[in-house]
Design an enzyme around this catalytic site. Sequence first.
Site, PDB file in Angstrom:
ATOM      1  N   ASP A 107       0.721  -1.113  -0.036  1.00 50.43           N
ATOM      2  CA  ASP A 107      -0.021   0.071  -0.105  1.00 50.43           C
ATOM      3  C   ASP A 107       0.933   1.318  -0.027  1.00 50.43           C
ATOM      4  O   ASP A 107       2.057   1.200   0.445  1.00 50.43           O
ATOM      5  CB  ASP A 107      -0.936   0.244   1.200  1.00 50.43           C
ATOM      6  CG  ASP A 107      -1.825  -1.289   1.314  1.00 50.43           C
ATOM      7  OD1 ASP A 107      -2.151  -1.696   0.270  1.00 50.43           O
ATOM      8  OD2 ASP A 107      -2.236  -1.597   2.454  1.00 50.43           O
TER       9      ASP A 107
HETATM   10  N1  URA Z   1      -1.201  -6.109   3.730  1.00 49.42           N
HETATM   11  C1  URA Z   1      -1.695  -4.892   3.825  1.00 49.42           C
HETATM   12  O1  URA Z   1      -2.745  -4.516   4.351  1.00 49.42           O
HETATM   13  N2  URA Z   1      -1.016  -3.761   3.171  1.00 49.42           N
HETATM   14  C2  URA Z   1       0.277  -3.885   2.642  1.00 49.42           C
HETATM   15  O2  URA Z   1       0.813  -3.118   2.063  1.00 49.42           O
HETATM   16  C3  URA Z   1       0.617  -5.383   2.477  1.00 49.42           C
HETATM   17  C4  URA Z   1      -0.120  -6.144   3.023  1.00 49.42           C
END
Ligand code: URA
Length: 242
Positions: free
Chosen positions: A105
């Site tokens: 993310d």
């Molecule tokens: N899980 C998440 O919620 N975000 C990420 O960036 C990676 C794994």
Amino acid sequence: MKPVRLDKFLSDSGIGTRSQVKLLLKKGSVSVNGEIIRQPELKIAPESDTVSFQGAILSHSEFYYYMLNKPAGYVSATDDNTAPTVLSLLKNAPGRGLFPVGRLDKDTEGLLLITNDGPLAHRLLSPKNHVDKTYLVHALGLITADDLIRLESGIDIGEKAPTLPAGAKLLSVKTNNGHAVSLVELTIHEGKFHQVKRMFQAIGKPVLSLKRLSMGTLLLDETLAPGEFRMLTDEELANLRA
Ligand code: URA
């Protein structure tokens, strides 16, 4: 492999067009077997000569592999209109068609593999291979023994099936402005959209920050500051391929 002109080898590595490469050669940015070379027409043997660009050894295969310590604020994409991409951090890195292997993310930090090796990326991301991913999670609230059991045994995050069994370890609990903040190491064997955040949401302890520490055998090199990257070592690559 037949001998090739140095400027062709360099442009095939994705460093720039033939004319950009000529300028870089003039500037003294390229060395062959440790010696700065400025002649674009020099013939090199890609398998036995060591060609370096700004200190980085260029691969004689067309594939390149980088470990990036992704900072928050960058999107895991090759192109984006709204925010800088992780690829913008690898501006001068050799390699044509580089892309991030999977997504973190925008606000997640840590290990991101960047390559142009599609088959390897496919193998690492394929759900049937269950490649482990370990994250360091700051979550709001006190993570209880019961929460750890729920995270570990599989939890409903609104998908058809609960998450697969995971590893969860409580590392510490601190108080911040009167609120408990738990630090958890979580290892998952799948990669559903926003999976970690949804798992912690499901136990009512929202994620405050997330950092990926490993993917399969590949561990984040903690000497890389956020935003820094380096090529994988031969050993890291061999382990990842195995
Ligand atoms: N899980 C998440 O919620 N975000 C990420 O960036 C990676 C794994």
